[in-house]
Design an enzyme around this catalytic site. Sequence first.
Site, mmCIF file in Angstrom:
data_model
loop_
_atom_site.group_PDB
_atom_site.id
_atom_site.type_symbol
_atom_site.label_atom_id
_atom_site.label_comp_id
_atom_site.label_asym_id
_atom_site.label_seq_id
_atom_site.Cartn_x
_atom_site.Cartn_y
_atom_site.Cartn_z
ATOM 1 N N LYS A 31 33.229 45.220 32.402
ATOM 2 C CA LYS A 31 33.280 43.939 33.416
ATOM 3 C C LYS A 31 32.082 43.572 33.552
ATOM 4 O O LYS A 31 30.859 44.294 33.817
ATOM 5 C CB LYS A 31 33.994 44.327 34.744
ATOM 6 C CG LYS A 31 35.562 44.678 34.550
ATOM 7 C CD LYS A 31 36.006 44.780 36.193
ATOM 8 C CE LYS A 31 37.544 45.023 36.023
ATOM 9 N NZ LYS A 31 38.537 43.834 35.536
ATOM 10 N N ARG B 182 48.159 48.433 32.937
ATOM 11 C CA ARG B 182 49.613 48.647 32.234
ATOM 12 C C ARG B 182 49.916 49.728 31.255
ATOM 13 O O ARG B 182 50.981 50.131 31.223
ATOM 14 C CB ARG B 182 49.679 47.398 31.549
ATOM 15 C CG ARG B 182 48.694 47.271 30.298
ATOM 16 C CD ARG B 182 48.668 45.853 29.764
ATOM 17 N NE ARG B 182 47.741 44.724 30.605
ATOM 18 C CZ ARG B 182 47.567 43.643 30.345
ATOM 19 N NH1 ARG B 182 48.240 42.976 29.097
ATOM 20 N NH2 ARG B 182 46.831 42.647 31.365
#
Length: 497
Positions: A271, A345
């Site tokens: 990130k 996920r």
Amino acid sequence: MVQIKVENGKSLYKQTSLLVIGIFENEKENLELNQLDPEILSVIKENSEKEFEGTEGSNFVLHTMGKGPMKRIMLIGLGIKEGFTNEKARIIAGKAALHAKNLGLTEFCIIPFSKTDVDLIEAMSEGIYLSLYSFNRYKTIKKVDSDFSSVTILVNSDESKFQSVVDKSKIISESVNFGRDLSNLPPNDCSPAQLTSFALSLTNEDLIKSRILERYEMESIGLSAIISVGKGSNNPPKLIILEYNGTTDNEKPYLLVGKAVTFDTGGISLKPGDKMEEMKFDKCGGCNVLAIVRAIALLNLPVNVVGIVPSVENMPSGTSYRPGDVIKMYNGKTVEVVNTDAEGRLILADAMAYGIDTYKPKAVIDMATLTGACIIALGANVAAMMGTNSELINKLRKYGESTGEKMWELPLFDEFHEQIKSVVADIKNIGGRAGGAITAAAFLSNFIKDVPWVHLDIAGTAWTQDGTYDRSYNPKGATGFGIRTLIKFLENSNNEL
Ligand code: BES
Ligand code: MN
Ligand code: ZN
């Protein structure tokens, strides 16, 4: 935490350092006020004509100078009467409590803001308990944070009925604050192992059973996604399982699954640095699940609940999983990893599939700070809901309206499955920028068989961030969003769904 007392009795006879009275906008005649000492009343009337209009959240404190049994009176604005909600009562009661605290008081009394019923008392009580939360574990100079010695809600009748409402709301608020405390921990003090010890602290009273799956066990039973995401970190992954049986053993449980990425750097798909520190909140879903199980158990609710919290740290290193890796998931499906930052996920998918296999639940609800796209779609005050069962979705939305935790359904249409098709594997872990919150849910739907399921994306609401609406009862940091709604749901489930 302070104990709120409910007392039958006339407010004008109450000895207290502060009496809080809510005033609707432009409501000149207030029953409560009219019973006060005429001298105090005239000062109030004078003031309310000049400056105190009762606009929402405004307030005015008056010293009674020995003219009444209460040392001070606080008028607090409730806004216009039409459209007054319990959520407003929650916010304004919290505001009053914070004001009283700022005045340095150790005690105050408050009158129900509108028609005294169970829901209003619950909301006001929550507002007070939750607004007084602060996370000061890391402040070396502690603010003189003297708790209130007592807070009293004055009612006209049914003291004991309302006291039990308040007592229940205390357990719930303490659980919310427990969840906030965990979520607010910095990542250097909350590895998956540390989170596990906090979870185990809940099992003391024998109400809650626990099972912790260690890395080697997860490896041997095929929870490969949790292993993959966790392997870039020196802090090994853990699978935390808490079980609470409040009814007969053969009653199927509700399965709650919460994402607990103790820190999300993005991994190899690193990130950008801006706001990366906020990714300590990527464990909020999991912390909330722990808090819910705690509350359900302490409230002795007649339901069976299993809470599963996959916990990992998503780090870049020589041992990290990579873009391009193909993972064989617990349920046998294969996933191409295209972006290691779409890690939530992956761990949820394995945890849900494992939970469904092992516990045969009647329904699954997962909570996760899953996508930035959720914040783009719904902002920082509304959680996204998606799932396979509209009854469950509608119930949660309805309970969310009463708790002030707003949730809105996004459409999980078939088209979204196209976006996560992979050339090399069954599916891939990202679906491009379009509809990112929904493609994440579409991914998860591959792992829930035909069990009724709702996914809550709490990326925007789990902590106070840019765009968060200022609520007294949500101090800066983790909010515990969703905890109260799920408790309400489980409390009213009657084991139907
Ligand atoms: N934990 C983040 C989602 C997130 C980001 C929550 C910012 C709250 C604030 C999640 O693991 C993530 O990184 N998601 C990616 C997915 C993308 C790579 C498809 C995202 O949202 O950018
Ligand atoms: Mn991520
Ligand atoms: Zn994440």
